[in-house]
Each structure stands twice: as structure tokens, then as C-alpha cells.
Design a protein around this motif. Sequence first.
Motif, PDB file in Angstrom:
ATOM      1  N   ALA A 174       0.843  -1.195   0.000  1.00  0.00           N
ATOM      2  CA  ALA A 174       0.000   0.000   0.000  1.00  0.00           C
ATOM      3  C   ALA A 174       0.883   1.251   0.000  1.00  0.00           C
ATOM      4  O   ALA A 174       0.603   2.218  -0.718  1.00  0.00           O
ATOM      5  CB  ALA A 174      -0.927  -0.003   1.207  1.00  0.00           C
ATOM      6  N   ALA A 175       1.950   1.226   0.791  1.00  0.00           N
ATOM      7  CA  ALA A 175       2.850   2.377   0.852  1.00  0.00           C
ATOM      8  C   ALA A 175       3.498   2.617  -0.511  1.00  0.00           C
ATOM      9  O   ALA A 175       3.617   3.749  -0.971  1.00  0.00           O
ATOM     10  CB  ALA A 175       3.923   2.152   1.916  1.00  0.00           C
ATOM     11  N   LYS A 176       3.891   1.525  -1.157  1.00  0.00           N
ATOM     12  CA  LYS A 176       4.463   1.631  -2.499  1.00  0.00           C
ATOM     13  C   LYS A 176       3.461   2.268  -3.456  1.00  0.00           C
ATOM     14  O   LYS A 176       3.794   3.164  -4.215  1.00  0.00           O
ATOM     15  CB  LYS A 176       4.780   0.226  -3.012  1.00  0.00           C
ATOM     16  N   ALA A 177       2.226   1.797  -3.369  1.00  0.00           N
ATOM     17  CA  ALA A 177       1.178   2.313  -4.252  1.00  0.00           C
ATOM     18  C   ALA A 177       0.927   3.799  -4.007  1.00  0.00           C
ATOM     19  O   ALA A 177       0.461   4.505  -4.881  1.00  0.00           O
ATOM     20  CB  ALA A 177      -0.107   1.523  -4.063  1.00  0.00           C
ATOM     21  N   MET A 178       1.235   4.272  -2.786  1.00  0.00           N
ATOM     22  CA  MET A 178       1.036   5.694  -2.493  1.00  0.00           C
ATOM     23  C   MET A 178       2.224   6.533  -2.942  1.00  0.00           C
ATOM     24  O   MET A 178       2.243   7.737  -2.739  1.00  0.00           O
ATOM     25  CB  MET A 178       0.835   5.884  -0.986  1.00  0.00           C
ATOM     26  N   GLY A 179       3.229   5.886  -3.487  1.00  0.00           N
ATOM     27  CA  GLY A 179       4.372   6.633  -3.994  1.00  0.00           C
ATOM     28  C   GLY A 179       5.498   6.790  -2.983  1.00  0.00           C
ATOM     29  O   GLY A 179       6.319   7.694  -3.114  1.00  0.00           O
ATOM     30  N   ALA A 180       5.542   5.918  -1.968  1.00  0.00           N
ATOM     31  CA  ALA A 180       6.618   6.001  -0.976  1.00  0.00           C
ATOM     32  C   ALA A 180       7.914   5.479  -1.585  1.00  0.00           C
ATOM     33  O   ALA A 180       7.916   4.499  -2.322  1.00  0.00           O
ATOM     34  CB  ALA A 180       6.261   5.196   0.265  1.00  0.00           C
TER      35      ALA A 180
ATOM     36  N   ARG B 275       6.905   7.189  -8.845  1.00  0.00           N
ATOM     37  CA  ARG B 275       6.408   7.512  -7.505  1.00  0.00           C
ATOM     38  C   ARG B 275       5.521   8.750  -7.554  1.00  0.00           C
ATOM     39  O   ARG B 275       4.505   8.836  -6.874  1.00  0.00           O
ATOM     40  CB  ARG B 275       7.580   7.738  -6.552  1.00  0.00           C
TER      41      ARG B 275
ATOM     42  N   ILE C 295       4.434  11.841   3.141  1.00  0.00           N
ATOM     43  CA  ILE C 295       5.538  11.337   2.324  1.00  0.00           C
ATOM     44  C   ILE C 295       5.688  12.096   1.002  1.00  0.00           C
ATOM     45  O   ILE C 295       6.715  12.013   0.360  1.00  0.00           O
ATOM     46  CB  ILE C 295       5.449   9.815   2.025  1.00  0.00           C
TER      47      ILE C 295
END
Lengths: 223, 337
Positions: free
Chosen positions: A125-131, B79, B110
Motif C-alpha cells: 500500500a505504501a508503495k502504491a502511495m508513492g513512498a 512515484r 511522504i
Amino acid sequence: MSLPIDTLITLLKDGLLESLYMTIVSTIIAYVIGIPLGIIVFVTDTGGILKNKPVNFIFGVIINMIRSVPFLILLVAMLPVTRAIVGTTIGSTATIVPLVAAAAPFVARMVESSLKEVSPGVIEAAKAMGASPIQIITRVLLPEAKPSLTVGFTIAISTILGYSAMAGFVGGGGLGAIAINYGYYRYKTDIMLITVALLIVIVQIFQTVGMFAANKIDKRTNN
Amino acid sequence: MIKLEHVSKEFETRGKKKIDAVNDVSLTINSGEIFGIIGFSGAGKSTLVRCINLLEHPTKGKVFLNDVELTAASAKELRQERRSIGMIFQQFNLLAQKTCIDNITFPLIISGVPKKEAIERAKELLELVDLSDKAKAYPEQLSGGQKQRVAIARALATYPEVLLCDEATSALDPITTRSILALLKKINEELRVTIVVITHEMRVVEQICDRVAVMSDGFIKEVGTVKDIFLNPKSDTARKLILPERNRIEKGKRTDILRLAFDGQSSYEPIISELTLESGACVNILGANTEDIGGKAYGQMLIELPEDKEAVKKIKAFLDKKQIHYEEGGNADVTTD
Ligand SMILES: Nc1ncnc2c1ncn2[C@@H]1O[C@H](COP(=O)(O)OP(=O)(O)O)[C@@H](O)[C@H]1O
Ligand SMILES: [Mg+2]
């Protein structure tokens, strides 16, 4: 008692403080090395956010190699290194060197296993948010693993305390040295028993405080 | 707005065997629509949707968001682009150690939004998903539906143009499912967010999708408006999805069965009783899969026709008059893909 009570108390108090000094300083340094190591091994693993087979393999081998050496042997084998770093091989400060060498790879594995408990879905999920990978490490992996890391810390510090007592055999200080010098070399069993009891009490305190803290930190338990 | 061009994804499994999870899929998802991707478990739906935001890198093919080719973007650009593609999951995937509000501010923090602004935005979103009173609660303290609402709020934080929903209601009970779907519909209508819905449930598609793609074995079998697919399924997969297993008719066995498709008629009960009165014959209901959504009937029903040819004619005429779509059940499994 085989020693005047005042002398005994001073002896034990100094031993206790030395033990705590070795244990705490070694644990801190072991974590300073072990946390990045554990993170590297975790993120470079297959399916990790920075998958890198060679790096994972090399660090894995180093950690396993050190971990497979029995502590007493590591203690002796490290003597030249200890002398080079601290200038002596006797005393509490000298003991910190082999303690860290033994504990850092152990801590790295503990950290790795704590990170493995973080839900892969949350990382995704974090990856999908662009982290970015760094953000995932600092803002997802470590905070989400905090309760488990705390449990690991409790185990690590107790283990390191045990190691520090063993170091009494080769000239380290602390309660271990007292147990060996009085109990083993001078047959003063009562003093040895008291030091052992003290060690048990300290481990108990570490366990109780650590588990309490881990529970308190963990937001998955309703308290 | 989202364009997939000949996208394939191949996985290598342990035994060196290769799995074609997605096979040469080309799709265009228009701005502002709710697009469904339906298929049975293992069809490749999750893999396909993960190819849209490149959580999974396609083995072949190109993925475009507006005019940006995501498959050609650098890690950093990707990203950046992902901030305009929100995603929610079956298992919610909330940060367990953070409060609701901190979960929602996470994507903002972030991306460098100042904390104060992020909190303002998160409060707005909590209001949108009707959970203002849960700002300081931890995910563990919420029900499944509430967790998904927080996940939706989090996915919307960065003002995305697209929201990807991978089985977002599959872990929820029917009533909660309906309220989450209603929320998604509202988000689509009020915030003009394009929504991609992955599901294995026809009723999810029926309730909110404009168009739907039917997927099986990594292939898209057919694409069309929900009404078209529902009333005239062309692929085997679509038929199987529309009619649950137990209600299906074995190939060539029965020709005396009709499948009625309800597509928002006021209600199905009066229609069946009227039908019986009209034809003067008894019809046997073999199976039904109907649902009342906002007073309207959706779903389908299998009925057994009487022997009497005249009565059958009357029944068909009645259905035509009421504009209820039907098809001869005996054809159900004859058409192949
Ligand atoms: N990471 C993976 N590695 C290997 N095989 C995978 C992986 N992800 C999915 N698959 C396989 O790809 C196929 C499609 O899976 P998936 O996209 O999850 O289907 P669905 O979401 O429609 O249930 C399945 O056969 C699944 O086992
Ligand atoms: Mg899936």
C-alpha cells in the motif's frame, strides 16, 4: 558469610554496575550495527523492496559465520582485535568489543525477523502511495515493527548480559568475574550463588519491563 | 485516461514453470467512469490491476495514464505518478500502529505536504467517509467497513484521478458492501474520480459499474456496458459469473427453461405472479439470484416453462411487454468463448 558484609556489598554493587555498563553499552552498539544490517538483509531478500541477490548473500554469509562461532571461542579469538581497539584485554571496557562482535549479527537477525512480521500488504500500500524505499523503511517498516522490535530488544539485552557474565572467565569484569573469582577459584559458593541470583533478578527485570513496554507500544492490542 | 496496450505478465514459479497471469490485454478506461474487471479467483484480475500502477511490471506491453507512459517512467517519476492513482485492498492494509488520522495523512506527509495542511485535509476526508469521530482510533478498534472507509480516505488524500479497488468489498458482509459501494459511487460522482473495481461478484458490478471487462485465464473475454454483459453474456465466463453454479443448466439438457434478467424493474415478485395469471399456467422457479437495491430488482431468475405451447407464447409476450429480458435456458452453456 565468608566476607565482611560491607566488603561484600561494595563488591556486589561494583560488579552489578560493571555488568550493567558492559551490557547496556554493548547492546547499544550492537543495535547501531545490527539495525542497518537487519534492514539490509530484509530489503534485499527475494520479494524485498530493494531486492539484490549478491548483497543479500554476502551479508547473510557474514552474519551466519559470526553467529556460528561459540561465544567463548569468539571471546578468545577477538583478543588481538580488542587490544588494538581498547589497548587492553582486561576489564569491562575491553569486554565490550567481543560482546558487540557476538551480539551485532544476533541483533541483525532479530531485526530481520521483526521486519518480516510487517504485513506485506501494508508495504505494498505504501508503495502504491508513492513512498520511496527509504520512506518505506523509516515510516512503515520500523514503526510497524516497533512492538516486535521491543520484544527482540528484551531478548537481546538478556542474552548480552549472559555473554558478559561468561566474559568473566577471560578477564572481563562484572558479576560474572565475581562468580568465577570467588565461587570457582576460591570455593566461596555462597558468593557465587548470590551473583547468580542477582543475574537472574536482572534478567527478570529486563523481561518484565520489555514485555510490558512491547504491549504498551502495540496498538493492535486494545490498551 | 488509462490505456493498456498488449499488456502481458508472466510469473516464474519455483519449479521454473511459467504462469501467464495476464495475456495480451488491451483496454481503455475512460475518465470519469466506474470500470469493473470481473472474473473468478486466479483469473489474473489482481495482477492486471497491479500492472496499472506498476506494482507489477508488465513483461510485455505499455501502460498509459493520460498521456504519460508509466511503463517508461523512471522510479522517481513513477512515484510521482502513483500519487494520482489511489488504491484500496481487500485486506485494507492500514498501518496498524498509526491512528486513522495518521493513516490518512501518511501519503501527504511522504509527498512533502506540511503536517498542518495534511491534518486539515485528513479531517475533510474523515468527514467525507463519515468517520470524523474515529480520528484518534487505531485500525484494530474499527470494524471492517470502517477500516475500508479509512483506506478510501487515505487513497483519496493526494487528490488522485483514479482509484483502483482490488476486491475492496470481498471481506465485508452484504450490508457493509452496499454502503462501501455507495460511497465509491458518491466519490465517482462528486469528486469525478475514475474508479476501477476488481471483483468476482456480479452484484458488485451491477450496483456501481458503467462498463465491465470479463476476465478468465489472463485474457479479457469481453468488454461492454454492464447492461449488455448482463443481458447478453457472450463468453462462458460471463455466463458462469452471472449464474451461480447450482443454477446452471447442463448443456443441451433442457430447452424448457427461461433465464429472466432483472435490470432495475420495480420489483420481481409482482411480475412473477402477474406472469402466472397472464399465462394461466404454473411456472416453476428453479433458482433465483435477485436482489432488491433501492426498491428495484436486480439479478436473475430461472423458470421452468409449462408444456403447453400456448402458455409459453403468452409468457414470452408478457415478458416482452414488461421489457424483461429473457433467454432460453437451454442455450446457457452452448455458446463458447
Ligand atoms: N507473485 C506471483 N508469483 C507467481 N504467480 C503469481 C503471482 N501473483 C499471481 N500469480 C498467479 O497468477 C495467476 C493470477 O493471479 P491473480 O492476479 O491474483 O488472480 P485474481 O486476482 O483474479 O484471483 C494465478 O495463477 C496466481 O497463482
Ligand atoms: Mg485477486
